[in-house]
Design a protein around this motif. Structure first.
Motif, PDB file in Angstrom:
ATOM      1  N   THR A  67      -6.638  -7.833   0.672  1.00 33.31           N
ATOM      2  CA  THR A  67      -5.986  -6.962  -0.220  1.00 33.31           C
ATOM      3  C   THR A  67      -5.001  -6.056   0.359  1.00 33.31           C
ATOM      4  O   THR A  67      -3.902  -5.932   0.052  1.00 33.31           O
ATOM      5  N   ALA A  68      -5.751  -5.259   1.277  1.00 41.77           N
ATOM      6  CA  ALA A  68      -4.781  -4.096   1.959  1.00 41.77           C
ATOM      7  C   ALA A  68      -3.733  -4.741   2.735  1.00 41.77           C
ATOM      8  O   ALA A  68      -2.808  -4.053   2.737  1.00 41.77           O
ATOM      9  N   LEU A  71      -1.042  -5.497   0.217  1.00 40.22           N
ATOM     10  CA  LEU A  71      -0.437  -4.349  -0.296  1.00 40.22           C
ATOM     11  C   LEU A  71       0.598  -3.739   0.885  1.00 40.22           C
ATOM     12  O   LEU A  71       1.775  -3.300   0.443  1.00 40.22           O
ATOM     13  N   GLU A  74       3.884  -5.674   0.842  1.00 41.80           N
ATOM     14  CA  GLU A  74       4.923  -5.036  -0.285  1.00 41.80           C
ATOM     15  C   GLU A  74       5.362  -3.626   0.125  1.00 41.80           C
ATOM     16  O   GLU A  74       6.659  -3.266  -0.165  1.00 41.80           O
ATOM     17  N   GLU A 274      -7.776   0.466   2.359  1.00 44.22           N
ATOM     18  CA  GLU A 274      -7.173  -0.103   1.376  1.00 44.22           C
ATOM     19  C   GLU A 274      -6.935   0.798   0.214  1.00 44.22           C
ATOM     20  O   GLU A 274      -5.601   0.724  -0.426  1.00 44.22           O
ATOM     21  N   GLU A 275      -7.508   1.753  -0.047  1.00 49.22           N
ATOM     22  CA  GLU A 275      -7.104   2.762  -0.892  1.00 49.22           C
ATOM     23  C   GLU A 275      -6.037   3.850  -0.658  1.00 49.22           C
ATOM     24  O   GLU A 275      -5.124   4.056  -1.258  1.00 49.22           O
ATOM     25  N   ARG A 278      -2.831   1.601  -1.340  1.00 45.12           N
ATOM     26  CA  ARG A 278      -2.734   1.673  -2.847  1.00 45.12           C
ATOM     27  C   ARG A 278      -2.050   3.008  -3.316  1.00 45.12           C
ATOM     28  O   ARG A 278      -1.253   3.027  -3.981  1.00 45.12           O
ATOM     29  N   ALA A 279      -2.403   3.980  -2.708  1.00 46.49           N
ATOM     30  CA  ALA A 279      -1.880   5.465  -2.986  1.00 46.49           C
ATOM     31  C   ALA A 279      -0.359   5.530  -2.660  1.00 46.49           C
ATOM     32  O   ALA A 279       0.251   6.047  -3.329  1.00 46.49           O
ATOM     33  N   LEU A 281       1.595   3.186  -2.435  1.00 43.52           N
ATOM     34  CA  LEU A 281       2.484   2.214  -3.306  1.00 43.52           C
ATOM     35  C   LEU A 281       2.685   2.936  -4.710  1.00 43.52           C
ATOM     36  O   LEU A 281       3.629   2.885  -5.117  1.00 43.52           O
ATOM     37  N   GLY A 282       1.558   3.649  -5.080  1.00 46.67           N
ATOM     38  CA  GLY A 282       1.712   4.488  -6.215  1.00 46.67           C
ATOM     39  C   GLY A 282       2.514   5.624  -6.203  1.00 46.67           C
ATOM     40  O   GLY A 282       3.267   5.785  -7.323  1.00 46.67           O
ATOM     41  N   ASP A 285       6.006   4.189  -6.576  1.00 48.98           N
ATOM     42  CA  ASP A 285       6.234   3.756  -8.002  1.00 48.98           C
ATOM     43  C   ASP A 285       6.849   4.956  -8.906  1.00 48.98           C
ATOM     44  O   ASP A 285       7.543   4.984  -9.853  1.00 48.98           O
TER      45      ASP A 285
END
Length: 294
Positions: A67-68, A71, A74, A274-275, A278-279, A281-282, A285
């Motif tokens: 998953t990481a 991400l 991306e 992974e977190e 995600r951070a 990418l957040g 965004d």
């Protein structure tokens, strides 16, 4: 240290969305993990699928969760993603991260700025001048390390890129007092000491990840810098970024290190990696929104 010197102005939301965004991240124990550092304390059936991103001497060495990895691919496709590591260029070359090859990478704790895989000669000259002017020479520090280390716990001693030194030790036998005494001795000579796993690093204070990242930001015209890291050698990078993240493990977490604009995650091991992605990418965004530095 206050402020975030990698970005000196406050452009409009429209300009933020149009200008490049730079994401600088430490690798080992931040984005990628050895088998011992994965921290997967869960039943095998519930453990996440892993992607091997480094092979050494024919055996897998470092991993991300799948998953990481997805991400990160991306993230790298939509930003200027800059791997920022204390590894030597040779050690960094063993890593194959998902996504497009980074245009910029930082090795040897800021000693080498790679541009499309090649060390930038102008940056090397800049670093050499700073070290000569601001701190004791490497040979003096290396001699002290070797002379004062106890063979009972010293496994190896190494010099990295003729820039800094490190020891590989038997951590269970290493006296805390020795590390503290070394840190005091080094500080008087313009050097920093960092204990990471089984390695004790002695690094010149002017040799920083933040200085190299600032140079990449200058060259790319980046409007904002996001950063992540887990060790004392990442502290300057996190302080200099607009926003930062640190995992719930590592030298910074163990010491309770914090800064207002750096999020201290509870997650540890591969879950933290992974977190962190995600951070990142957040934050991408939410570009152009009012900054949230809490």
């Amino acid at each position: 240290m206050s402020g975030r010197p990698l970005a000196h102005h406050h452009p409009s939301p429209e300009a933020l969305r149009a200008a490049p965004l730079l994401v600088a991240s430490d690798l080992d124990r931040t984005l990628i993990y050895s088998a011992a550092a994965l921290g997967l304390a869960m039943p095998d059936a519930a453990a996440p699928r892993l992607l091997c991103v480094e092979v050494y001497q024919g055996a897998p060495l470092s991993y991300m969760t799948e998953t990481a990895a997805g991400l990160l691919a991306e993230l790298a496709a939509g930003t200027t993603f800059v791997p920022t590591t204390t590894r030597t260029r040779e050690q960094y070359g063993r890593i194959h991260l998902p996504g497009p090859p980074p245009e910029f990478a930082i090795c040897a704790n800021g000693g080498h700025l790679l541009v499309r895989g090649e060390s930038d000669p102008d940056w090397r000259r800049t670093v050499a001048e700073r070290l000569a002017a601001q701190c004791a020479p490497l040979d003096e520090v290396r001699e002290h390390l070797v002379r004062t280390a106890d063979p009972a716990w010293l496994l190896k001693e190494r010099v990295a890129e003729d820039l800094f030194a490190y020891l590989v030790v038997e951590r269970a036998l290493l006296p805390d007092t020795w590390v503290k005494e070394l840190a005091r001795w080094a500080e008087e000579r313009g050097w920093t000491v960092s204990l990471q796993g089984r390695k004790i690093y002695a690094v010149p204070r002017p040799l920083t990840k933040s200085a190299a990242v600032a140079e990449v930001a200058r060259r790319t015209g980046a409007s904002q810098v996001l950063a992540a890291g887990d060790s004392l050698l990442d502290a300057d990078l996190l302080l200099a970024a607009d926003r930062g993240w640190r995992p719930g493990h590592g030298e910074l977490a163990d010491s309770g290190w914090r800064a207002d604009h750096v999020t201290a995650l509870d997650a540890r091991g591969a879950a933290a990696g992974e977190e962190i992605v995600r951070a990142f990418l957040g934050a991408v965004d939410n570009r152009g929104a009012a900054p949230d530095l809490g």
